[in-house]
Design a protein around this motif. Structure first.
Motif, short mmCIF file in Angstrom:
data_model
loop_
_atom_site.label_atom_id
_atom_site.label_comp_id
_atom_site.label_asym_id
_atom_site.label_seq_id
_atom_site.Cartn_x
_atom_site.Cartn_y
_atom_site.Cartn_z
N ALA A 281 28.62 45.28 21.53
CA ALA A 281 29.16 46.38 20.73
C ALA A 281 30.23 47.15 21.51
O ALA A 281 31.28 47.50 20.97
CB ALA A 281 28.05 47.33 20.32
N ALA A 282 29.97 47.37 22.80
CA ALA A 282 30.94 48.08 23.65
C ALA A 282 32.22 47.27 23.81
O ALA A 282 33.33 47.81 23.78
CB ALA A 282 30.32 48.36 25.02
N GLU A 283 32.05 45.94 23.95
CA GLU A 283 33.21 45.06 24.09
C GLU A 283 34.05 45.06 22.81
O GLU A 283 35.28 45.14 22.84
CB GLU A 283 32.73 43.63 24.39
CG GLU A 283 33.86 42.65 24.68
CD GLU A 283 33.35 41.24 24.96
OE1 GLU A 283 34.19 40.33 25.04
OE2 GLU A 283 32.13 41.07 25.11
N ALA A 284 33.33 44.99 21.66
CA ALA A 284 34.04 45.00 20.37
C ALA A 284 34.75 46.33 20.16
O ALA A 284 35.89 46.37 19.67
CB ALA A 284 33.04 44.76 19.23
N GLU A 285 34.10 47.44 20.57
CA GLU A 285 34.70 48.76 20.43
C GLU A 285 35.94 48.88 21.31
O GLU A 285 36.96 49.44 20.90
CB GLU A 285 33.69 49.83 20.82
CG GLU A 285 34.21 51.26 20.59
CD GLU A 285 33.21 52.31 21.04
OE1 GLU A 285 33.35 53.46 20.61
OE2 GLU A 285 32.32 51.98 21.84
N ALA A 286 35.84 48.33 22.54
CA ALA A 286 36.99 48.37 23.46
C ALA A 286 38.17 47.59 22.89
O ALA A 286 39.32 48.04 22.96
CB ALA A 286 36.58 47.81 24.81
N LYS A 287 37.88 46.43 22.31
CA LYS A 287 38.94 45.61 21.71
C LYS A 287 39.57 46.34 20.53
O LYS A 287 40.78 46.33 20.35
CB LYS A 287 38.37 44.27 21.26
CG LYS A 287 38.09 43.30 22.40
CD LYS A 287 37.56 41.98 21.88
CE LYS A 287 37.29 41.00 23.00
NZ LYS A 287 36.72 39.72 22.50
N GLN A 288 38.69 46.97 19.72
CA GLN A 288 39.18 47.68 18.54
C GLN A 288 40.06 48.86 18.96
O GLN A 288 41.11 49.13 18.36
CB GLN A 288 38.00 48.17 17.71
CG GLN A 288 38.42 48.85 16.40
CD GLN A 288 37.22 49.28 15.58
OE1 GLN A 288 36.09 49.10 15.99
NE2 GLN A 288 37.47 49.87 14.43
N ASN A 382 24.92 49.17 12.31
CA ASN A 382 26.32 49.61 12.49
C ASN A 382 26.55 50.33 13.83
O ASN A 382 27.33 51.28 13.91
CB ASN A 382 26.75 50.53 11.33
CG ASN A 382 26.70 49.82 9.99
OD1 ASN A 382 27.07 48.66 9.88
ND2 ASN A 382 26.22 50.51 8.97
N GLY A 383 25.83 49.88 14.86
CA GLY A 383 26.02 50.45 16.20
C GLY A 383 25.39 51.80 16.42
O GLY A 383 25.60 52.43 17.45
N VAL A 428 21.45 60.55 20.26
CA VAL A 428 22.13 59.67 19.30
C VAL A 428 23.13 58.80 20.06
O VAL A 428 23.88 59.30 20.91
CB VAL A 428 22.86 60.47 18.20
CG1 VAL A 428 23.63 59.53 17.28
CG2 VAL A 428 21.87 61.31 17.40
N TYR A 429 23.11 57.50 19.78
CA TYR A 429 24.02 56.55 20.43
C TYR A 429 24.93 55.91 19.39
O TYR A 429 24.47 55.54 18.30
CB TYR A 429 23.24 55.43 21.12
CG TYR A 429 22.42 55.87 22.31
CD1 TYR A 429 22.86 55.61 23.61
CD2 TYR A 429 21.20 56.53 22.15
CE1 TYR A 429 22.10 56.01 24.71
CE2 TYR A 429 20.45 56.93 23.23
CZ TYR A 429 20.90 56.65 24.51
OH TYR A 429 20.15 57.05 25.60
N VAL A 430 26.20 55.80 19.72
CA VAL A 430 27.15 55.07 18.88
C VAL A 430 27.75 53.97 19.74
O VAL A 430 28.41 54.25 20.75
CB VAL A 430 28.26 56.00 18.34
CG1 VAL A 430 29.29 55.18 17.56
CG2 VAL A 430 27.67 57.08 17.43
N ASN A 431 27.46 52.73 19.37
CA ASN A 431 27.93 51.57 20.14
C ASN A 431 27.55 51.68 21.62
O ASN A 431 28.33 51.38 22.52
CB ASN A 431 29.44 51.38 20.00
CG ASN A 431 29.84 51.04 18.58
OD1 ASN A 431 29.11 50.32 17.88
ND2 ASN A 431 30.96 51.56 18.12
#
Length: 441
Positions: A281-288, A382-383, A428-431
C-alpha cells in the motif's frame, strides 16, 4: 672582619637551610594530604551513595520479582481457566456435531418413509382411476346378499377409508417432524458457529495472556541487567513456578502448549501478511504521489491537485469507539511516562466501559503488546485501519480473521501496557501511516 662576617652569615644561612626548607615542604605535603583526604572522602561518599542506590534498586527489584511471581501465579490460574473452558466448549462442539448427525439420519429416514407412503397413495389413486370409481363402492354395498354380508362389506369400505386417512395423517405428522428436526439442526448449526467463535476468541485470549506473562518476565530480567544465560535461566525458573501453580493435568498442559503454538503461528502469519499489505500500500501510494506530482508539474499551476481525503473523512461513517471523553488528542506532547516530547499518534478516551468497532471490517490482530497492552487492529478496506489499545486483560471479544460490525463490542477499556490510567488509545491508519482520528469521528 667583613670577610669573616660575610662568611659567618653564609655559614649561618647554610646551617639554617636544612631547617627552613623541610618546614616549607612539610607544609605543602600536609595541604596535599588534606586535599587527597577530602577527595577520598568525596569518592567514598559517592561510592556509598551509589552502593545505597544500588541496594535500593536491588530491593525494589526483589520486590518486583516477588510481585512478578504473584502475577505469574495469577496469570497461570487465568490461563488454566481458559484452557478448561476451551476443553468444555470443544466437548460441547463435539456433542452438537453428533446431535446434528443424528438429526440428519432421522430426517433421511422420515423422508424415505414419506416418499414410500406417497408412492403407495399415488398407486392407490391410479388404481381407483383405472379400475373403478365411487359407484363401485356403492355397488359393493348394494350387492350384498344379506344383512350380515352388508355389514361386512360396509366394514371393509370403512377400513379402506380409515386406512387411507391414517396414512395421510401419519404422512402429515412425519412431514411436520421433518420440519421440526430440520429447524433443530439449523439452530444447532447456528449454536456451533457461535461456539466456534467463542473458542477462537478464548484461544486468542490465551495466547495474549501468555504473551503478557512472557513480557513481564523479560522486563524484570532486563532490569536486573542479567546476562543472556542468566536471563534464560530466570525465564526457566518462572516457567517452573507457572507449572507448579498450574492445576491442569499433563494432558491438558500439552493441549495448552499445542493451542498456544498454533495461535502464535497464526498470529505471526497474520502479522506478516499485514506487513506485506502495508508495504504494498505504501509503495502504491508513493507511486501515485510521484505520478500526481509529475502530472501537476507538467500541466502547470493552473491545475489543482486531487482533493485530500480530509473532505471524505468527515463523511467516513465512523462512530466513536467508546462512550468516554477525549483526554488527549493527536499531536506532539510530553509523554506522561518517559517525559520525552514525542508524537502522540492517536486520540485517548477516558472513563472506562466497552470499546466498539468504529466501522465494520476484518480483525487483523487481537493480542498483547508491551506498549499497547491488550489491543485490537481492524482493517476496513481501501487502506484504512483502526487500532484500539490498553484493554483489560482477557477482555478481547474478537480474534484475527473475524468480521466485525460497526458498533460491535471488541473489548473493555483498561490500563494494560504503557499506561497511566484506564483509557482507550485510538489510532487511524491510512495506507500504513497514522493520521489524526479527529478527522474521522
Amino acid at each position: 672582619m667583613k670577610k669573616k662576617l660575610m662568611t659567618g652569615i653564609i655559614a649561618a644561612l647554610l646551617l639554617a637551610s636544612p631547617i627552613v626548607m623541610p618546614t616549607v615542604t612539610e607544609a605543602a605535603s600536609v595541604e596535599d594530604l588534606e586535599s587527597q583526604k577530602a577527595e577520598l572522602e568525596n569518592k567514598s561518599n559517592d561510592l556509598n551513595s551509589k552502593i545505597q542506590s544500588q541496594e535500593e534498586t536491588l530491593n525494589n527489584l526483589e520486590s518486583e520479582k516477588a510481585n512478578l511471581e504473584s502475577e505469574v501465579e495469577k496469570l497461570q490460574t487465568d490461563i488454566d481457566a481458559v484452557v478448561l473452558e476451551l476443553k468444555a466448549q470443544e466437548q460441547k462442539l463435539a456433542d452438537s456435531k453428533a446431535k446434528i448427525e443424528k438429526l440428519k439420519v432421522e430426517i433421511e429416514k422420515l423422508k424415505d418413509l414419506i416418499a414410500k407412503r406417497e408412492e403407495k397413495l399415488e398407486h392407490q389413486a391410479r388404481s381407483v382411476q383405472t379400475d373403478g370409481n365411487t359407484t363401485n363402492m356403492v355397488e359393493l354395498v348394494l350387492s350384498a346378499d344379506s344383512l350380515s354380508d352388508l355389514i361386512g362389506r360396509v366394514g371393509v369400505v370403512n377400513q379402506l377409508v380409515s386406512a387411507n386417512k391414517d396414512i395421510v395423517t401419519q404422512q402429515e405428522n412425519d412431514k411436520k417432524e421433518v420440519e421440526k428436526n430440520e429447524q433443530a439442526a439449523q439452530e444447532e448449526k447456528v449454536a456451533i458457529e457461535s461456539l466456534k467463535s467463542e473458542i477462537e476468541v478464548n484461544k486468542n485470549n490465551l495466547v495474549a495472556q501468555k504473551a503478557e506473562l512472557d513480557d513481564k518476565i523479560i522486563q524484570v530480567a532486563t532490569k536486573y541487567d542479567m546476562t543472556e544465560s542468566e536471563k534464560n535461566q530466570f525465564v526457566k525458573e518462572q516457567a517452573v513456578i507457572a507449572t507448579q501453580t498450574s492445576v491442569l493435568s499433563s494432558e491438558l498442559q500439552e493441549e495448552r502448549q499445542r493451542i498456544i503454538a498454533e495461535e502464535e503461528q497464526a498470529q505471526a502469519a497474520a502479522k506478516k501478511a499485514e506487513a506485506e499489505a502495508e508495504a504494498k500500500a505504501a509503495e502504491a501510494e508513493a507511486k501515485q504521489t510521484a505520478s500526481s506530482s509529475s502530472s501537476n508539474s507538467s500541466k502547470g499551476s493552473s491545475n489543482t491537485a486531487p482533493s485530500s481525503s480530509s473532505s471524505s473523512s468527515n463523511s467516513s461513517g465512523f462512530i466513536k469507539p467508546s462512550g468516554g471523553y477525549s483526554t488527549s488528542s493527536y499531536g506532539y506532547r510530553i509523554h506522561p511516562i518517559t517525559g520525552v516530547n514525542k508524537l502522540h499518534g492517536g486520540t485517548d478516551f477516558g472513563g472506562g466501559g466497552p470499546i466498539v468497532a468504529a466501522q465494520s471490517g476484518s480483525v487483523v490482530f487481537a493480542g498483547y503488546h508491551s506498549s499497547w497492552g491488550y489491543y485490537v487492529k481492524i482493517d476496513h478496506g481501501n487502506g484504512l485501519q483502526t487500532l484500539y489499545a490498553h484493554m483489560v486483560a482477557g477482555s478481547l471479544l474478537v480474534s484475527p480473521g473475524q468480521h466485525v460490525s460497526q458498533g460491535q463490542q471488541i473489548g473493555t477499556m483498561g490500563t494494560t501496557g504503557s499506561s497511566t490510567g484506564v483509557h482507550l488509545h485510538f489510532e487511524v491508519y491510512v495506507n500504513g501511516s497514522r493520521v489524526d482520528p479527529a478527522n474521522y469521528l
